[in-house]
Design an enzyme around this catalytic site. Sequence first.
Site, PDB file in Angstrom:
ATOM      1  N   HIS A   1     -24.109  -0.175 -13.974  1.00 36.12           N
ATOM      2  CA  HIS A   1     -23.159  -1.100 -14.705  1.00 36.12           C
ATOM      3  C   HIS A   1     -24.040  -2.137 -14.285  1.00 36.12           C
ATOM      4  CE1 HIS A   1     -20.347  -3.811 -16.234  1.00 36.12           C
ATOM      5  NE2 HIS A   1     -19.882  -4.076 -15.132  1.00 36.12           N
TER       6      HIS A   1
ATOM      7  N   VAL B   1     -13.089  -0.901 -10.034  1.00 34.16           N
ATOM      8  CA  VAL B   1     -13.401  -1.699 -10.973  1.00 34.16           C
ATOM      9  C   VAL B   1     -14.262  -2.850 -10.258  1.00 34.16           C
ATOM     10  CG1 VAL B   1     -12.631  -2.945 -12.915  1.00 34.16           C
ATOM     11  CG2 VAL B   1     -11.030  -0.970 -12.166  1.00 34.16           C
TER      12      VAL B   1
ATOM     13  N   ASP C   1     -19.669  -1.375 -21.183  1.00 35.92           N
ATOM     14  CA  ASP C   1     -21.224  -1.795 -21.629  1.00 35.92           C
ATOM     15  C   ASP C   1     -21.264  -0.791 -22.893  1.00 35.92           C
ATOM     16  OD1 ASP C   1     -22.640  -2.816 -18.850  1.00 35.92           O
ATOM     17  OD2 ASP C   1     -21.082  -1.422 -18.647  1.00 35.92           O
TER      18      ASP C   1
ATOM     19  N   ARG D   1     -19.363  -2.548 -25.673  1.00 39.15           N
ATOM     20  CA  ARG D   1     -20.313  -3.697 -26.279  1.00 39.15           C
ATOM     21  C   ARG D   1     -21.472  -3.344 -27.098  1.00 39.15           C
ATOM     22  NH1 ARG D   1     -20.294  -6.362 -20.155  1.00 39.15           N
ATOM     23  NH2 ARG D   1     -18.429  -7.719 -20.529  1.00 39.15           N
TER      24      ARG D   1
ATOM     25  N   THR E   1     -14.802 -12.370 -16.713  1.00 43.07           N
ATOM     26  CA  THR E   1     -14.579 -11.380 -17.941  1.00 43.07           C
ATOM     27  C   THR E   1     -13.238 -10.796 -17.425  1.00 43.07           C
ATOM     28  OG1 THR E   1     -15.737  -9.546 -16.956  1.00 43.07           O
ATOM     29  CG2 THR E   1     -17.071 -11.075 -18.452  1.00 43.07           C
TER      30      THR E   1
ATOM     31  N   TYR F   1       0.663  -1.221  -0.172  1.00 43.47           N
ATOM     32  CA  TYR F   1       0.102   0.141  -0.040  1.00 43.47           C
ATOM     33  C   TYR F   1       0.895   1.348  -0.057  1.00 43.47           C
ATOM     34  CZ  TYR F   1      -4.433  -2.614   0.648  1.00 43.47           C
ATOM     35  OH  TYR F   1      -5.456  -3.269   0.321  1.00 43.47           O
TER      36      TYR F   1
ATOM     37  N   ARG G   1     -26.765 -11.590  -4.415  1.00 48.96           N
ATOM     38  CA  ARG G   1     -25.817 -10.622  -4.806  1.00 48.96           C
ATOM     39  C   ARG G   1     -25.457  -9.731  -3.581  1.00 48.96           C
ATOM     40  NH1 ARG G   1     -27.045  -5.628  -7.409  1.00 48.96           N
ATOM     41  NH2 ARG G   1     -25.288  -5.119  -9.026  1.00 48.96           N
TER      42      ARG G   1
END
Length: 318
Positions: free
Chosen positions: A180, A123, A153, A156, A235, A70, A93
């Site tokens: 997202h 991310v 997205d 894509r 992914t 760090y 989730r």
Amino acid sequence: MYNNEFITDKVTIIGAGFVGATTAYALMNAGTTSEIALVDLNQKRLAGEVMDLNHGIAFVPPVKIKSGTYEDCKDSNIVIITAGAAQRPGETRLDLLKRNVGIFKSIVPEIVKYNKECVILVVTNPVDILTYVTLKISGLPPTQVIGSGTVLDSARFRYLLSEHCNVAPQNVHAYIIGEHGDSEVAAWSITNIAGISMEEYCLRCEKGCQDTNRGEIFENVKRSAYEIIEGKGATYYAVGLAVRRIVEAILRDENSILPISSCMNGYYGIEDVCLSLPTIVNHSGVEKVLELPLKDREIKELKSSAEVLKKAIQEIGF
């Protein structure tokens, strides 16, 4: 945030899993930065990834890649967080989100302990909620805390439209906005090909497409991640390239417009939630969020997406 005493292109990546390591590979391959530090609790995995990356240095522009701690955040312009828990069988989730919030509660204070001037780029999924969590934990200005949002997205979306219309994706200008995730919104009203609106382009194209074609394309955008995960488990290639693009915009002070996730401050009446809208991105992180000339239906869907995210934020107590 930005001043002449803090000029560096060093990037620290927290998390050396598939996404973190692929992001490092994308950055080194493009010559985006001269120094990358990878940080991970799994020291064996970290050492292996760094060794593998360093063995390719002879084939790319000069770059230093190291196993870091760090403390490496101290002289980094950008700190990217890709670390997070994987979803367990049968886990909801929300349960996964709670575990990742716990992880971020240990990561974010360590970053700001060493650096309050950097841009933090989140991310890890669910990216919008964790971007909001990072903002609240860090106490940094909203301009310095961003998420990768719907950059992937939107890529894509552009790819699928390019395939459907038989044009290069670079000539398709289109955005996915909002979450997202499943409540994301396709901004069809501002989608264009070489400056020609989709309605006009479709008339000239003479393929005879119907509204159902649009629905299928958008559903394919939303299903993409699920299909990739089903096929290969995760992914990481495209998201690594998307993150590289965001990093480039920051390090090069580009004022590029990217649909990153950031905290809303009254845009379309949406406040105190992180989601994606086209945003001018430069060395400070967020320069300006753009309010687009969306149709009423799209604004309504965007607000619904914001409510989905706000509900999840409330469920985790933030």
